[in-house]
Enzyme design. Structure first.
Site, PDB file in Angstrom:
ATOM      1  N   ASP A 141       0.892  -0.945   0.285  1.00 15.34           N
ATOM      2  CA  ASP A 141      -0.436  -0.311   0.379  1.00 15.34           C
ATOM      3  C   ASP A 141       0.815   1.584   0.365  1.00 15.34           C
ATOM      4  OD1 ASP A 141      -2.578   1.220   1.543  1.00 15.34           O
ATOM      5  OD2 ASP A 141      -2.379   1.489  -0.025  1.00 15.34           O
ATOM      6  N   LYS A 144       2.886   3.796  -5.833  1.00 17.73           N
ATOM      7  CA  LYS A 144       2.713   2.560  -6.589  1.00 17.73           C
ATOM      8  C   LYS A 144       3.914   1.908  -7.361  1.00 17.73           C
ATOM      9  CE  LYS A 144      -0.324   3.510  -4.181  1.00 17.73           C
ATOM     10  NZ  LYS A 144      -0.766   2.318  -2.578  1.00 17.73           N
ATOM     11  N   ASP A 169      -3.004  -3.580  -2.299  1.00 23.36           N
ATOM     12  CA  ASP A 169      -4.141  -2.569  -2.740  1.00 23.36           C
ATOM     13  C   ASP A 169      -4.828  -1.445  -3.900  1.00 23.36           C
ATOM     14  OD1 ASP A 169      -5.136   1.193  -0.822  1.00 23.36           O
ATOM     15  OD2 ASP A 169      -6.514  -0.170  -2.212  1.00 23.36           O
ATOM     16  N   ASN A 170      -5.034  -0.748  -4.068  1.00 20.00           N
ATOM     17  CA  ASN A 170      -5.235   0.475  -5.515  1.00 20.00           C
ATOM     18  C   ASN A 170      -4.546  -0.426  -6.629  1.00 20.00           C
ATOM     19  OD1 ASN A 170      -3.657   1.785  -2.586  1.00 20.00           O
ATOM     20  ND2 ASN A 170      -5.393   2.896  -3.499  1.00 20.00           N
ATOM     21  N   GLU A 199     -11.738   4.376  -1.708  1.00 20.93           N
ATOM     22  CA  GLU A 199     -12.314   4.225  -0.202  1.00 20.93           C
ATOM     23  C   GLU A 199     -13.082   5.234  -0.191  1.00 20.93           C
ATOM     24  OE1 GLU A 199      -8.697   3.508  -0.529  1.00 20.93           O
ATOM     25  OE2 GLU A 199      -7.048   5.481  -0.178  1.00 20.93           O
TER      26      GLU A 199
END
Ligand SMILES: Nc1ncnc2c1ncn2CCOCCNC(=O)c1cc(-c2ccc(F)cc2)cc(O)c1O
Ligand SMILES: [Mg+2]
Length: 214
Positions: A141, A144, A169-170, A199
């Site tokens: 997380d 990136k 995540d993401n 989120e």
């Protein structure tokens, strides 16, 4: 001087949650982010998916890359069995200072080791510095553009074993296209996508769960 968003998030935790009660800390952060100020925690919707992956796995050794204010740290640590350990890496010293207080407020400091520094610097030092052989579960997380290089680094450092689960995540927003391409096409991973939302918003996002096959 003006306070920072993480400082205001910590104040909301201390005002609206019960010390030693991780669930109330999670709820206070979600309420703050939904009704006061958006912040880049994994959030409640993706957080429930994270909970189910962790609960099913019951990991002993956990690595989290990117602590921020400690929201996902608390979500994961609250589910860990006694004796299990979570190492979380945070690059930003201000975020780390807030996260330490959030984790302590939740009463989870005995399960968590927060390390300040860049993932690329610390991953190669996991074995000698923390006495870690391999990780059972890794939550990605952080930056990136570090997901892929750090995954390859963990492979090269022998930190992954047959069955280690990576949860990222993401993968849609902000997105990690090079990482997705790698884990979905590599013969060394069994990967699946959990569709969700960014989120506290209606934008699409999701988590990618990848099992290392050795
Ligand atoms: N130990 C380490 N080593 C290297 N780097 C490290 C580190 N520790 C921290 N860092 C640095 C970066 O950490 C935060 C990374 N997270 C995000 O950037 C993030 C952004 C959004 C977002 C923002 C704006 C939008 F419009 C839409 C989505 C949502 C999320 O859920 C995110 O997680
Ligand atoms: Mg995130």
């Amino acid at each position: 001087t003006k306070s920072t968003r993480p400082q205001r998030l910590l104040k909301a935790v201390q005002k609206h949650s019960t010390r030693g009660d991780p669930q109330s800390v999670i709820s206070a952060i979600d309420h703050f982010c939904r009704h006061r100020e958006w912040a880049m925690n994994v959030g409640d919707e993706k957080g429930s998916i994270l909970d189910s992956v962790v609960s099913e796995l019951n990991p002993e050794k956990v690595l989290e890359l990117g602590t921020y204010c400690g929201y996902s740290t608390v979500r994961i640590a609250r589910l860990l069995p006694p004796g299990a350990r979570l190492i979380t890496l945070e690059f930003n010293a201000d975020y780390a200072a807030i996260a330490r207080q959030v984790i302590a407020w939740a009463g989870l400091e005995d399960k968590v080791q927060l390390v300040e520094g860049a993932s690329g610097d610390w991953i190669p030092r996991m074995k000698e510095h923390f006495g870690i052989e391999t990780f059972d579960f890794v939550f990605l997380d952080h930056w990136k553009d570090r997901y892929l290089p750090d995954t390859k680094l963990m492979e090269d450092c022998g930190l992954l074993r047959k069955g280690t689960v990576l949860l990222a995540d993401n993968v849609i927003c902000p997105g990690v296209p090079d990482y997705l391409e790698y884990v979905r096409n590599s013969l060394s991973y069994k990967s699946c996508y959990f569709k969700s939302h960014l989120e506290y918003t209606k934008a699409e996002d999701g988590l990618e769960k990848s099992v290392f096959l050795g």
